[in-house]
Design an enzyme around this catalytic site. Structure first.
Site, PDB file in Angstrom:
ATOM      1  CG  ASP A  79       5.018  -6.694   7.742  1.00  0.00           C
ATOM      2  OD1 ASP A  79       5.231  -6.624   8.967  1.00  0.00           O
ATOM      3  OD2 ASP A  79       3.899  -6.954   7.259  1.00  0.00           O
ATOM      4  CB  SER A 107      -0.927  -0.009   1.219  1.00  0.00           C
ATOM      5  OG  SER A 107      -0.182  -0.038   2.425  1.00  0.00           O
ATOM      6  CE1 TYR A 165      -7.066  -5.760   1.269  1.00  0.00           C
ATOM      7  CE2 TYR A 165      -6.579  -5.874   3.610  1.00  0.00           C
ATOM      8  CZ  TYR A 165      -6.195  -5.570   2.324  1.00  0.00           C
ATOM      9  OH  TYR A 165      -4.928  -5.091   2.081  1.00  0.00           O
ATOM     10  CE  LYS A 191      -5.774  -1.824   0.818  1.00  0.00           C
ATOM     11  NZ  LYS A 191      -4.363  -1.493   1.124  1.00  0.00           N
ATOM     12  CG  ASP A 249       1.578  -2.897   7.329  1.00  0.00           C
ATOM     13  OD1 ASP A 249       1.116  -2.470   6.255  1.00  0.00           O
ATOM     14  OD2 ASP A 249       1.557  -4.097   7.629  1.00  0.00           O
ATOM     15  CG  ASP A 302       3.972  -4.475   2.930  1.00  0.00           C
ATOM     16  OD1 ASP A 302       4.100  -5.153   3.954  1.00  0.00           O
ATOM     17  OD2 ASP A 302       2.865  -4.232   2.404  1.00  0.00           O
TER      18      ASP A 302
END
Length: 637
Positions: free
Chosen positions: A281, A215, A351, A342, A226, A228
């Site tokens: 992450d 995202s 989701y 989303k 969060d 990535d």
């Protein structure tokens, strides 16, 4: 002898003369006889054709000019008089009588004039109708575009009120976190280079970098999202020792880093931690090079040569993101569509890739598919087309984003319910855990969205109905309660992450016994329990509940999850509860913006509630949302 030749010559000459005279006589017989009667007939034909064409021309001109009344008749009279003048008024020399002029001239021309006049009137009327229809169509198109614009603006306002758009402060905070993390990675590579005892020249050139995806990489994050981030290192930095040990210790020593733990058993191993309060992450990809540029080209075969399978999977997310941004015609419109889809997927409970529903990459590809095929459509029209397209999509036909790519072959044993091709590779598909039950749930929600949005231009249309949270307590009478707990929050994080990666096995087992199961992705916390915990409630059909034995299902599931887990296992307990036994937070249909669990030890005298960020986006100055963020869902009632 000479006399004989003379006689023959005279005889031949006589024969030639006689033949010529015979031919001449027969030719004279073939010529027509020029009598006065024949001449009058021929003249009458010529005059008749001339009169006819003059009459047609006169009537046509009169009709086209609109002379359908007295003026049209006068024009025909003039044409007929001109015809008589052409014959010098010697009527009987050319015609049988005056009837030829009166009936075949005046009246025939008058009929043609009326016919062409009627045609002219019809054409003029039809032309006027076409002009009116064009004006009506233009007016209708303007009204539709105006209504679509109003629908799009109201949707954008709702996005702002829901906090889906990050403010400038949040954006700068994330950017600073990524910059700091990049410096830590460069320092880590230098440290590993020195520990490996490599030559000094390698110490100068060796480097690593951070590549964002998900995202954040697509630009559709919000304050609760969060990050990535992919760590890319050189060939001599291993994942087992250098990444999970050396880098882990370096990050743990930083004051900005908290709640760090390793997820080594996932399909894509990673570290999960918080950096300045932002969840990150961090998987790892090792390339067969020494120096890695800061903004490396993930499509360059030089960097992808001979890399291991884990590194290839880690790079797939970055490559997919950049392919999507390259293929969509308008990035900002695509981002707005993806934000809306989303939000819809989270509200309607479809989701969560680990629970058998859509993941972020699935919705990104589907949204890009719609934007690519309708480059000039408005935001509201794209939302309508999204639900119309995929509600009626002939699954399992794969969705292929890239043009001019043949449909890849899918082995029978690997056919997915809803195959979606990765845009970065023609032979790879987005990883999916969709089952029969979750496929039915997704199709049902897509059809519901299609039925609601097809009447988007109606006066009573409301976006809130489309994004209304799914009413689990109203739909299902029974639920399977999955209670997970551990000694501390770090162990709970590892335990929950491991079990969620195996949830598909439990879901398939429940489908075998009951025929259907709807896993609610929302994670609840029982604040009355003494240990950190997470609770799931999955909807079940009420007519076959006598076929399930929770103890046997629990035993079956634990056998699957115990195999391969390297950490300290926590507690797993399955039980059946009725709808009225659900906690109040689970019974209500209010939106839960933070669906992630809060792993904490609860004080017996004081219940801690995780802090909720409160902010107003910089683009929302004219909109003042009054609703506060809801409390974190609790299973304690």
């Amino acid at each position: 002898m000479n006399k004989c030749r003379s006689h023959l010559l005279v005889t031949a000459v006589d024969d030639d003369i006689n033949g010529t005279i015979g031919k001449s006589s027969s030719g004279m017989d073939e010529l027509p006889t020029f009598h006065a009667e024949n001449m009058q007939k021929n003249n009458m034909k010529v005059i008749y054709y001339s009169r006819t064409f003059l009459s047609i021309i006169g009537g046509s001109i009169a009709g086209v000019l609109g002379f359908t009344g007295l003026t049209g008749f006068i024009s025909i009279v003039i044409t007929s008089v001109a015809l008589a003048a052409k014959a010098r008024f010697s009527i009987h020399s050319y015609f049988d009588s005056w009837n030829r002029i009166i009936f075949d001239g005046f009246l025939a021309g008058l009929c043609r004039s009326c016919s062409f006049g009627h045609l002219h009137t019809t054409l003029c009327t039809y032309s006027d109708e076409i002009r009116v229809e064009r004006r009506l169509l233009l007016a209708l198109r303007y009204v539709i575009l105006r209504m679509e614009m109003e629908r799009s603006m109201s949707l954008l306002q709702m996005m702002v009120n829901e906090g889906l758009l990050p403010c400038g402060e949040e954006e700068m905070k994330r950017r600073n976190a990524i910059d700091k993390l990049k410096k830590i990675i460069v320092e880590w590579v230098k440290t590993v280079t020195y520990q490996r005892g490599l030559q000094k020249k390698y110490l100068k050139f060796a480097s690593g970098t951070i590549l964002t995806y998900g995202s954040y990489g697509l630009g559709v994050y919000n304050s609760e999202s969060d990050i990535d981030a992919l760590c890319v290192g050189p060939y001599f930095a291993t994942i087992a020792e250098d990444f999970f040990i050396v880098l882990h210790d370096m990050l743990a020593s930083k004051p900005e880093v908290s709640e760090i733990h390793c997820v080594k058993d996932a399909k894509v191993p990673l570290m999960r931690f918080k950096f300045d309060g932002i969840s990150i992450d961090l998987p790892y990809a090792r390339l067969k090079v020494i120096s890695i540029p800061e903004n490396m080209d993930v499509f360059n075969p030089f960097f992808l040569k001979n890399i291991d399978d884990t590194s290839w999977k880690s790079l797939s997310g970055v490559r997919a993101n950049r392919s999507i941004l390259h293929l969509v015609p308008n990035i900002e419109v695509f981002q707005a569509v993806l934000r809306c889809i989303k939000l819809w997927a989270k509200r309607r409970g479809v989701y969560g890739n680990l629970l058998g529903f859509f993941g972020g990459i699935h919705l990104a590809v589907l949204s890009a598919f719609i934007c690519q095929r309708h480059p000039s459509a408005s935001l509201s029209a794209l939302i309508l087309l999204f639900f119309k397209t995929f509600a009626l999509w002939p699954w399992p036909t794969p969705v292929i984003l890239q043009d001019r790519i043949a449909r890849p072959f899918i082995p029978t044993d690997k056919v997915s319910w809803m195959p979606i091709q990765l845009p970065c590779s023609p032979y790879e598909f987005c990883h999916s855990n969709i089952t029969r039950s979750t496929f039915y749930k997704i199709r049902t929600e897509l059809l519901r969205g299609h039925m609601l949005t097809k009447d988007m231009l109606s006066p009573d249309f409301d976006w809130n109905i489309l994004f209304e949270p799914f009413p689990y307590a109203r739909i299902y009478g029974l639920f399977v309660k999955i209670f997970l707990s551990a000694c501390d929050k770090d162990e709970l994080g590892d335990w929950v992450g491991w079990l969620k990666s195996r949830f598909r096995c439990l879901l398939v087992k429940l489908e075998e016994l009951l025929g259907f199961c709807d896993p609610n992705p929302t994670e609840y916390v029982d604040t009355d329990a003494s240990e950190p915990n997470v609770i799931f409630y999955w909807g079940l059909p009420t007519d076959r509940i006598d076929l399930i034995n929770t103890d046997l299902v629990e035993e079956y599931f634990l056998k699957n999850v115990d195999n391969g887990y390297q950490g300290s296992p926590g507690t797993l307990k399955l039980s059946i509860v009725k709808a009225y036994q659900l906690p109040k937070k689970a019974q209500s249909v209010c939106e839960r913006k933070n669906s992630k669990p809060c792993w904490r030890v609860v004080d017996g005298n004081r219940k801690k509630v995780p802090p909720q960020p409160k902010y107003k986006p910089h683009c929302a100055d004219e909109y003042l949302p009054t609703s506060e963020n809801p409390e974190y869902p609790s299973a304690g009632g």
